[in-house]
Design an enzyme around this catalytic site. Structure first.
Site, PDB file in Angstrom:
ATOM      1  N   ASP A   1       1.840  -1.250  12.295  1.00  0.00           N
ATOM      2  CA  ASP A   1       0.558  -1.538  11.665  1.00  0.00           C
ATOM      3  C   ASP A   1       0.392  -3.025  11.896  1.00  0.00           C
ATOM      4  OD1 ASP A   1       0.032   1.104  10.526  1.00  0.00           O
ATOM      5  OD2 ASP A   1       1.017   0.602   8.624  1.00  0.00           O
TER       6      ASP A   1
ATOM      7  N   GLY B   1      -5.035   8.056   5.463  1.00  0.00           N
ATOM      8  CA  GLY B   1      -3.841   9.077   5.842  1.00  0.00           C
ATOM      9  C   GLY B   1      -2.773   9.246   5.033  1.00  0.00           C
TER      10      GLY B   1
ATOM     11  N   LYS C   1       1.033  -1.204  -0.013  1.00  0.00           N
ATOM     12  CA  LYS C   1      -0.016   0.062   0.114  1.00  0.00           C
ATOM     13  C   LYS C   1       1.010   1.151  -0.083  1.00  0.00           C
ATOM     14  CE  LYS C   1      -2.670   0.780   3.594  1.00  0.00           C
ATOM     15  NZ  LYS C   1      -2.498   2.158   4.206  1.00  0.00           N
TER      16      LYS C   1
HETATM   17  C1  S3P Z   1       2.344   4.735   6.152  1.00  0.00           C
HETATM   18  C2  S3P Z   1       3.035   5.166   7.554  1.00  0.00           C
HETATM   19  C3  S3P Z   1       2.469   4.902   8.839  1.00  0.00           C
HETATM   20  C4  S3P Z   1       1.687   3.562   8.605  1.00  0.00           C
HETATM   21  C5  S3P Z   1       0.431   3.900   7.409  1.00  0.00           C
HETATM   22  C6  S3P Z   1       1.265   3.909   6.324  1.00  0.00           C
HETATM   23  C7  S3P Z   1       3.048   5.305   4.980  1.00  0.00           C
HETATM   24  O1  S3P Z   1       1.852   5.712   9.359  1.00  0.00           O
HETATM   25  O2  S3P Z   1       1.083   3.495   9.790  1.00  0.00           O
HETATM   26  O3  S3P Z   1      -0.365   2.603   7.442  1.00  0.00           O
HETATM   27  O4  S3P Z   1       2.667   4.859   3.821  1.00  0.00           O
HETATM   28  O5  S3P Z   1       3.734   6.378   4.978  1.00  0.00           O
HETATM   29  P1  S3P Z   1       2.480   7.111  10.153  1.00  0.00           P
HETATM   30  O6  S3P Z   1       3.425   8.024   9.193  1.00  0.00           O
HETATM   31  O7  S3P Z   1       1.343   7.811  10.875  1.00  0.00           O
HETATM   32  O8  S3P Z   1       3.335   6.273  11.303  1.00  0.00           O
END
Ligand code: S3P
Length: 436
Positions: free
Chosen positions: A315, A94, A22
């Site tokens: 995660d 996010g 992802k």
């Molecule tokens: C991600 C970073 C992580 C992870 C999210 C994916 C990314 O979040 O928990 O599922 O793709 O950069 P954080 O940057 O908030 O730690």
């Protein structure tokens, strides 16, 4: 709303091609849109989250096509984006809102970006603060800390920024904004988070220097489109690894999984707990290590997980908590307060939902304590719209007497769109009921 109902499983068996990563899929589209020419992405994860990134990039005037499973991004260079005519909507993602905020900060036009209820309650000041320091105008709810965000950028200055939390999304937002600044932009983290942005930027020809906890990128470089092969997602593989570990008489082979050391904390921890996990066919593919994973049933012992290791498996904590319920003794997870600001408040949700199945789990301010060994009984649980909670509950349900019903199970599509199909392939008995 979809309710996924799973039954207790006696054994799991099969060979699974794990869906694309992802994090890497998002980055390939975003960075590809800023390169000159075509970026072809193979094994792109066509999940709800990554499709939102495609939507947003298209709204910025970039053509993206999909043919024979290959996504092609027709990049137009650093100055090739156009003002979107409408709000950018990231859904539940996010990674999309934070990385896109970095990209929008570099644009000399105004954009609005928002997402679903979960996104609108997650902290955005961690990206708006550095982006404002670089010179972008950013406005959001609650003193610019919550989406929707309005961003007008351009003329960015490079900065040297220390983040308060180890977050690849924050680091990446700043580095992507840094592509538009004249000079070196530097980010220093309290612990090293996943480094896919750095590796991919290097693959696109951008000078990147990593030095311990710091990483620097040189801005205003011309990038050229390239071919990207997305490895399987370790975070997705983790559900299958845990399932094969706890369900008796199981053996699963997982093909082509990303083994970037910033993502393999779950393998290290499960192996230390007694997991039977082996890795073959290791090879480097465009800066990312990949390989095949074989997992067989094993007896686990409890463990303490804390410190920098938590960043390498943040995660995977929901599924680690499920595995810990089948370990002998106590597992304690600390230094994981970040879980409270993920797709849900994962600490509270895990305690609430996992205990419905009989898991002995206690909430700690920054983590969890799980006492293994209690037999589980199927129950009606909710994912709270959080994909990793839904997937973890489904795995726990494989070891619970009777049937386990998971409400809001459609959230699995956020990261694992073919989850139900894979369950069937490895021998799980399930059904889905749609209810409103
Ligand atoms: C991600 C970073 C992580 C992870 C999210 C994916 C990314 O979040 O928990 O599922 O793709 O950069 P954080 O940057 O908030 O730690």
């Amino acid at each position: 709303m979809a309710v996924l109902i799973v039954s207790k499983s006696n054994s799991l068996d099969g060979c699974v091609i794990v869906p694309g990563d992802k994090s890497i899929s998002h980055r390939a589209v975003i960075i590809g849109s800023l390169a000159q020419g075509e970026t072809r992405i193979a094994n792109f994860l066509a999940s709800a989250d990554c499709l939102k990134t495609i939507d947003c990039v298209r709204k910025l005037g970039i053509e993206i096509s999909c043919q024979d499973g290959i996504i092609t991004v027709y990049g137009r260079g650093l100055a090739g984006l156009r003002e979107p005519r409408d709000m950018l909507d990231v859904g539940n993602s996010g990674t999309t809102i934070r990385l896109m905020s970095g990209l929008l900060a570099g644009q000399p036009f105004g954009s609005f970006i928002t997402g679903d209820e979960s996104i609108r309650s997650r902290p955005m000041d961690r990206v708006t603060k550095p982006l404002k320091q670089m010179g972008a105008a950013v406005i959001g709810r609650k003193q610019d800390s919550l989406a929707p965000l309005a961003i007008r950028g351009g003329n960015l200055e490079p900065i040297s920024y220390c983040t308060e939390v180890a977050s690849a999304q924050v680091k990446s937002a700043i580095l992507i904004a840094g592509l538009f600044a004249d000079g070196w932009t530097e980010v220093t983290e309290p612990a090293v988070s996943r480094n896919h942005t750095e590796l991919m930027l290097q693959g696109f020809g951008v000078p990147v220097i990593t030095d311990g906890l710091s990483v620097r990128v040189k801005g205003r470089q011309t990038m050229y489109g390239c071919d990207i092969q997305v490895p399987g997602d370790m975070s997705t593989a983790a559900f299958l690894i845990a399932a094969a570990t706890i369900v008796p008489d199981s053996k699963l082979v997982l093909k082509n999984v990303g083994l970037n050391p910033s993502r393999t904390g779950i393998i290290d921890v499960l192996q230390e707990m007694g997991g039977n996990i082996t890795i073959d066919n290791k090879q480097m593919k465009m800066g990312e290590l990949v390989g095949d994973i074989t997992v067989e049933t094993a007896r686990l012992s409890g463990i303490k997980v804390a410190g920098d290791l938590v960043v390498r498996l943040i995660d995977e904590i929901p599924i680690l908590a499920v595995a810990a319920a089948f370990a002998e003794g106590v597992t304690e997870i600390r230094d994981a307060a970040e879980l409270r600001v993920k797709e849900s408040n994962r600490i509270a949700v895990m305690v609430n939902e996992f205990s419905k199945l009989g898991i002995d789990i206690t909430e700690l301010p920054d983590g969890l304590r799980i006492k293994g060994g209690r037999p589980l009984t199927g129950a009606v649980c909710s994912s709270h719209g959080d994909h990793r909670i839904a997937l973890s509950l489904a795995v726990a349900g494989l070891m619970a007497e009777g049937k386990t019903s998971i409400m809001q199970a459609e959230s699995t599509a956020v990261s694992f769109p073919n989850f139900n199909q894979v369950l069937a392939e490895i021998g799980v008995d399930w059904s889905v009921v749609n209810s409103d």
